[in-house]
Design a protein around this motif. Sequence first.
Motif, short mmCIF file in Angstrom:
data_model
loop_
_atom_site.label_atom_id
_atom_site.label_comp_id
_atom_site.label_asym_id
_atom_site.label_seq_id
_atom_site.Cartn_x
_atom_site.Cartn_y
_atom_site.Cartn_z
N SER A 44 0.80 -1.23 0.00
CA SER A 44 0.00 0.00 0.00
C SER A 44 0.83 1.28 0.00
O SER A 44 0.29 2.36 -0.26
N ALA A 45 2.11 1.18 0.31
CA ALA A 45 2.95 2.39 0.39
C ALA A 45 4.41 2.00 0.52
O ALA A 45 4.74 0.82 0.72
N GLU A 46 5.28 3.00 0.40
CA GLU A 46 6.71 2.79 0.58
C GLU A 46 7.24 3.81 1.58
O GLU A 46 6.77 4.96 1.61
N ARG A 89 -6.09 8.42 0.28
CA ARG A 89 -6.18 9.88 0.16
C ARG A 89 -4.80 10.52 0.07
O ARG A 89 -4.66 11.63 -0.44
N GLU A 90 -3.79 9.80 0.56
CA GLU A 90 -2.42 10.33 0.52
C GLU A 90 -1.85 10.34 -0.90
O GLU A 90 -0.79 10.88 -1.13
N ILE A 91 -2.56 9.74 -1.85
CA ILE A 91 -2.10 9.77 -3.25
C ILE A 91 -2.35 11.14 -3.86
O ILE A 91 -1.43 11.79 -4.39
N ASP A 92 -3.59 11.60 -3.82
CA ASP A 92 -3.96 12.86 -4.46
C ASP A 92 -3.91 14.06 -3.52
O ASP A 92 -3.84 15.20 -3.97
N GLU A 93 -3.97 13.78 -2.21
CA GLU A 93 -3.96 14.86 -1.21
C GLU A 93 -2.86 14.59 -0.18
O GLU A 93 -3.16 14.26 0.97
N PRO A 94 -1.60 14.68 -0.56
CA PRO A 94 -0.51 14.38 0.37
C PRO A 94 -0.61 15.18 1.66
O PRO A 94 -0.79 16.40 1.65
N TYR A 105 8.80 12.29 8.30
CA TYR A 105 9.52 11.44 9.25
C TYR A 105 9.74 10.04 8.68
O TYR A 105 10.83 9.46 8.79
N PHE A 106 8.69 9.47 8.07
CA PHE A 106 8.77 8.11 7.55
C PHE A 106 9.20 8.04 6.09
O PHE A 106 9.43 6.94 5.57
N GLY A 107 9.32 9.19 5.43
CA GLY A 107 9.66 9.18 4.01
C GLY A 107 8.59 8.47 3.20
O GLY A 107 8.87 7.65 2.32
N LEU A 108 7.32 8.78 3.50
CA LEU A 108 6.20 8.11 2.87
C LEU A 108 6.09 8.44 1.39
O LEU A 108 6.13 9.60 0.99
N LYS A 109 5.93 7.39 0.58
CA LYS A 109 5.66 7.54 -0.85
C LYS A 109 4.42 6.73 -1.18
O LYS A 109 4.33 5.53 -0.86
N LYS A 110 3.46 7.39 -1.80
CA LYS A 110 2.18 6.75 -2.10
C LYS A 110 1.78 7.12 -3.51
O LYS A 110 1.56 8.30 -3.82
N THR A 111 1.71 6.13 -4.38
CA THR A 111 1.43 6.37 -5.80
C THR A 111 0.17 5.61 -6.22
O THR A 111 -0.28 4.69 -5.52
#
Length: 295
Positions: A44-46, A89-94, A105-111
């Motif tokens: 779901s995420a990186e 929602r973190e894809i289009d609305e980071p 903090y976590f270096g979240l990447k969501k595509t």
Amino acid sequence: MKRSSWSVIGALTVTAFIALGSKTAAGQGLPAAVGSPRVYVLNSAEFVGYPRSFLQFGAQGVGGWTPAAFFLIRHPRGNVLVDTGVSDREIDEPGSVWGAGLRQYFGLKKTPDLSIESQLAKARLKPEDIHYVVLTHLHLDHAGNLSKFPTATFIIQNEELKAAWWPDKGFEGAYLHEDIKDTRKFKILRLEGNLDLFGDRSIEVIRAPGHTPGTQLVVARLPRSGMVVFTGDAVYDRDNLEKNALPTPSGAWQATGMLNTYALVRQWRDSGAQVLFSHDGDDFKTYKQAPAYYD
């Protein structure tokens, strides 16, 4: 009712309820059931560049590529999702759900390819095809997207629901209101112990408090691959398991509980079980990736 009583009496009652629910769901035009259980590994995420000490307290440096994995079990009696990952929602609305601070903090990447729909499509399913959602716990990287499954039955430890809505001081940061706000509208099986989902040990939910008050493990037994264990955050990754390493204090609600779970998972592993971690980047790359599956 004592927990020991629930494990015997309550689980039987719940299993009967689920069996009835499966029969009802099967008549609603859902995809044809598979002949035997299959496990699909999804993501779901990186996360990249977060402090390594978050996963193993006292560790130095930063973490490398790390997934926020979740899992699908296609079963003849119903499709079971283990966790729902990071909110789409973190894809289009980071930052709209996590906030900018947590993302950084976590270096979240969501595509888009990591959305629920994109991941389930690898198994030719849609969110409405999911019968049951088992939540290992309700933290932000495991319980995003709950509202995408309005027809599913959710399986959660009652203590975890209470912890999410009324967390202990110091443990509130990982429970996000946006993720859990609709839980009161859902069909929920509130557990106070273990559950044999279909009454045949093919899928079992095992209470394992430690990371959170209501953390649970999920075990699947497959015809060819044998026993498969989904650790959620009961065991973050292989280093935690091998080194008996606890995470940062905010990630260990009850340290002794976590250590007891490590010992249980090692026992299963040493008996031949396949252990699938949610947050081990190196191990994840060795797993069969959907649309491939374990059977």
